[in-house]
Design a protein around this motif. Structure first.
Motif, short mmCIF file in Angstrom:
data_model
loop_
_atom_site.label_atom_id
_atom_site.label_comp_id
_atom_site.label_asym_id
_atom_site.label_seq_id
_atom_site.Cartn_x
_atom_site.Cartn_y
_atom_site.Cartn_z
N ARG A 302 0.84 -1.19 0.00
CA ARG A 302 0.00 0.00 0.00
C ARG A 302 0.88 1.25 0.00
NH1 ARG A 302 -4.76 -1.32 2.90
NH2 ARG A 302 -5.56 0.75 2.36
N ARG A 303 0.26 2.39 -0.27
CA ARG A 303 0.98 3.65 -0.22
C ARG A 303 0.06 4.69 0.40
NH1 ARG A 303 5.66 5.93 -1.91
NH2 ARG A 303 5.69 8.03 -2.78
N GLU A 370 -1.99 4.10 -7.41
CA GLU A 370 -1.37 3.34 -6.31
C GLU A 370 -0.76 2.04 -6.81
OE1 GLU A 370 -2.31 2.12 -1.72
OE2 GLU A 370 -3.96 1.89 -3.16
#
Length: 449
Positions: A302-303, A370
């Motif tokens: 994830r970011r 993402e």
């Protein structure tokens, strides 16, 4: 791909895409009432990530891009922590005792609060939220300031990971940016943390600083590797004196050129790979057995505003001045200035002053961006189908990719975009094609590499 094609994009100013829409597009249209409604709508079985911002440092580093306040006195810190505890209670009163999967203390220098106040914060968090048994509790550390007493307090209160701010070990660069920190001091800090039971250590480095060279970067990498970190974050210094006034102190003529920054970034990356670390997205490295590396290999990376993460939470709750939260409905941000934030907390309000509510198109574009930032690959037609949009809704963006494809920054096969390993450091430029809000002329973002 030739270096001349890469260099064509080096000086373009592109968001870091730790969010989409990005923070410059937040507005006062989202305030405390909207945030309270979003909090109440979080499902009972949702997992939360808690971010607590402590905006204090004893001294100012000239390169800093964070919202921080300089103090050597306990009074402001003690008052701030008292208000932070009130905010924890207010948020918990609204959202209830949800599960907490990840807790992160950022700053500033969050350890500046000291052992007793840190224990108070952790006790309150555990009282108001249901910590998962394997919850990660992380904190950012200034190795110059950590005391044995504080290290013990971190261990006693369940901290599992610490990020050590290093940036550079070059004495000349350190003097120029007002952050003198020896390798020996940093090694002693790592020893204290590990002695307190905190085994997972991260190290933060910067390239592109004033007077930095490839040779000094390699010396810094060698020093960082001597700490045996689980992860390293390697960021390009963002020189934005128009936004961070203190950066005007730095001599711009002594900043590395764009070509030199590229050479530094490549050299650091090669050294990390040779040392056995796995490259994570744009600018992180991790041991192959680290949860972040596993997350990347399994498509779970994830970011968010903390960068790359394996954090599985459904919502990020930000507390403290300037902190940012992310919920399914959108982003929220607290008041930047400590007094403004504190006044709102004392008035019994949520301190939200701006944010952005997601449109369905925002969610689609965010997912595409993402995945590119995390996986260097995204299936655009599949994403469009998943979000229920017209199959041709991003035809203009796909057409705009042609120049980047011709220059070797990306490959497209049946709507699947892949960023080659050779141009990984320009993935932000590829992602920017899907940014409907980007104004390249604004000049508020960091250069591409």
């Amino acid at each position: 791909m030739t270096d001349s094609a890469i260099k064509k994009y080096l000086n373009e100013r592109i968001p870091r895409y730790t969010s989409y829409p990005t923070a410059p597009h937040f507005s006062a249209a989202v305030g405390p009432q909207a945030y309270e409604g979003w909090l109440r709508a979080v499902p009972e079985d949702a997992r939360l990530s808690l971010y607590l911002h402590v905006p204090f440092c004893e001294t100012l580093c000239w390169y800093c891009g964070c919202h921080t306040s300089i103090t050597r006195h306990r009074g402001p810190i003690e008052k701030y922590v008292g208000l932070l505890l009130r905010e924890v209670d207010h948020v918990a009163d609204v959202i209830g005792g949800h599960r907490a999967a990840h807790i992160h203390f950022g700053g500033g220098t969050p350890a500046i609060v000291g052992p007793e106040l840190f224990g108070s914060i952790m006790t309150r968090l555990r009282q108001r939220f249901d910590f998962e048994p394997d919850a990660e509790v992380a904190i950012e550390i200034d190795p110059r300031r950590l005391t044995p007493e504080m290290a013990d307090a971190l261990g006693r209160n369940g901290v599992t990971r610490a990020s050590l701010g290093v940036q550079t070990f070059d004495p000349a660069v350190q003097e120029a940016v007002a952050r003198v920190q020896s390798l020996e001091t940093t090694q002693a800090c790592a020893k204290l943390l590990r002695g307190a039971g905190i085994k997972d250590l991260n190290v933060d480095l910067l390239y592109g600083l004033i007077h930095e060279t490839v040779e000094s970067c390699m010396d810094t990498v060698a020093g960082a590797l001597s700490l045996s970190p689980a992860r390293l974050a390697v960021f390009g210094y963002a020189h934005v004196p128009g936004m961070m006034k203190h950066q005007k102190v730095l001599d711009e003529s002594a900043l590395p050129t764009s070509d030199a920054r590229l050479t530094q970034e490549r050299a650091i990356g090669d050294a990390m790979l040779q040392a056995g670390y796995q490259r994570i997205g744009l600018d992180h490295y991790a041991r192959p057995d680290d949860p972040m590396a596993v997350a990347q290999r399994t498509g779970q990376l994830r970011r968010n505003f903390q960068g790359y993460t394996d954090d599985p939470a459904d919502a990020l709750i930000g507390m403290g001045a300037s902190s940012i939260g992310q919920l399914p409905q959108g982003y929220v941000q607290n008041a930047h200035h400590i007094k403004d934030w504190g006044d709102r907390i004392e008035a019994g309000q949520l301190a939200t002053v701006r944010g952005v509510a997601f449109t369905p198109e925002d969610v689609l574009r965010s997912d595409i961006i993402e995945r590119l930032m995390c996986d260097l690959k995204v299936d655009v037609p599949a994403a469009i189908r998943q979000h229920g949009f017209n199959p041709h809704c991003l035809d203009n963006e796909m057409a705009n990719l042609r120049t980047l494809v011709a220059d070797g920054l990306a490959e497209v096969d049946g709507g699947v975009i892949t960023v080659p390993e050779s141009t990984r450091n320009l993935v932000r430029r590829v992602a920017s094609v899907f940014d409907a809000y980007l104004d390249p002329a604004a000049g508020r973002h960091a250069v591409a590499v």
